[in-house]
Design an enzyme around this catalytic site. Sequence first.
Site, PDB file in Angstrom:
ATOM      1  N   ASP A 160       0.832  -1.366   0.164  1.00  0.00           N
ATOM      2  CA  ASP A 160       0.085  -0.066   0.077  1.00  0.00           C
ATOM      3  C   ASP A 160       0.962   1.213   0.046  1.00  0.00           C
ATOM      4  OD1 ASP A 160       0.870  -0.458   2.564  1.00  0.00           O
ATOM      5  OD2 ASP A 160      -1.021  -0.651   3.456  1.00  0.00           O
ATOM      6  N   ASN A 196      -6.794  -2.570  14.442  1.00  0.00           N
ATOM      7  CA  ASN A 196      -8.376  -2.848  14.100  1.00  0.00           C
ATOM      8  C   ASN A 196      -8.363  -3.969  13.192  1.00  0.00           C
ATOM      9  OD1 ASN A 196      -7.538  -1.830  11.691  1.00  0.00           O
ATOM     10  ND2 ASN A 196      -8.458   0.019  11.642  1.00  0.00           N
ATOM     11  N   HIS A 242      -6.863  -4.528  10.230  1.00  0.00           N
ATOM     12  CA  HIS A 242      -6.616  -4.256   8.752  1.00  0.00           C
ATOM     13  C   HIS A 242      -5.277  -5.003   8.232  1.00  0.00           C
ATOM     14  CE1 HIS A 242      -4.183  -0.093   9.397  1.00  0.00           C
ATOM     15  NE2 HIS A 242      -3.430  -1.264   9.286  1.00  0.00           N
ATOM     16  N   GLU A 270      -9.602  -1.650   5.442  1.00  0.00           N
ATOM     17  CA  GLU A 270      -9.890  -1.341   6.700  1.00  0.00           C
ATOM     18  C   GLU A 270     -11.191  -2.228   6.996  1.00  0.00           C
ATOM     19  OE1 GLU A 270      -7.954  -0.004   8.573  1.00  0.00           O
ATOM     20  OE2 GLU A 270      -7.709   2.315   8.192  1.00  0.00           O
TER      21      GLU A 270
HETATM   22  P1  PGA Z   1       2.544  -1.432  12.508  1.00  0.00           P
HETATM   23  O1  PGA Z   1       1.227  -1.454  11.424  1.00  0.00           O
HETATM   24  O2  PGA Z   1       3.629  -2.455  12.043  1.00  0.00           O
HETATM   25  O3  PGA Z   1       3.116  -0.251  12.441  1.00  0.00           O
HETATM   26  O4  PGA Z   1       2.062  -1.813  13.832  1.00  0.00           O
HETATM   27  C1  PGA Z   1       1.060  -2.774  10.807  1.00  0.00           C
HETATM   28  C2  PGA Z   1      -0.278  -2.291  10.231  1.00  0.00           C
HETATM   29  O5  PGA Z   1      -0.997  -1.204  10.401  1.00  0.00           O
HETATM   30  O6  PGA Z   1      -0.550  -3.257   9.143  1.00  0.00           O
END
Ligand code: PGA
Length: 241
Positions: free
Chosen positions: A67, A136, A138, A143
């Site tokens: 992404d 959450n 995702h 999302e």
């Molecule tokens: P993070 O993000 O590794 O910074 O916790 C993970 C994500 O949002 O997929």
Amino acid sequence: MNLIKCNNYDEMSAQAAKIIAAQLMKKPNCVLGLPTGSTPLGVYGILVQMNKNDKIDFTKVKTFNLDEYYPISKKNTQSYHFFMHDNFFNHINIDEQNVNILNGEAENPQIECELYEEKIKNSGGIDLQLLGIGQNGHIGFNEPGKALKSKTHLIELTQNTINANSRFFEKTEDVPKKSLTMGIGTIMKAKEIVIIASGREKANAVYELLSGEITTANPSTILNAHNNVTLIADAAALGEN
Ligand code: PGA
């Protein structure tokens, strides 16, 4: 789903790096799907070291990132384009032509997403997809919501994600509100998936993922429908301390 339980972040990183290194040795021209975020930094660090020690070679490897914020300049230090080069690509012997990251500068995001899908298809598909997981649930920037999109698309970030990612920006208002992301179907087409999770803030999302129930309220749970997924989680992400 295979589960590898680790005591801490470093162990989690080492386990994931081991699987990626094995993939590179098995198929030197493999296609990797890669995430950004804090979680994979340890994995990237180990892979950089292995590459410097001539244990693994990236010259024939192709990568597709999950992404990118939209819109965002590639030069912006918060862009995932910058992040990936700064933390990984600039330190390994990969051919820049084999690096694919969604273009946050694209004039037409829809066309950018369609081209990205085409490029993944033309590469023969992703052999190994590394994933982080959002608080959450995702994966990529897919999302939680009523419906999940299958293909690469433009998405509005949830407030939870904006808040979680604001730690990298000066102010919460600076976090872009949208992102381009591989879709759930794009991710599920990968031949093998490794998902890494570390820290207490991920415990709830990981608990739901391990429950086996599939729900759009936690997009990662769709991975329960894939036949080759390994979750590598540390004790805190497993709610064990
Ligand atoms: P993070 O993000 O590794 O910074 O916790 C993970 C994500 O949002 O997929």
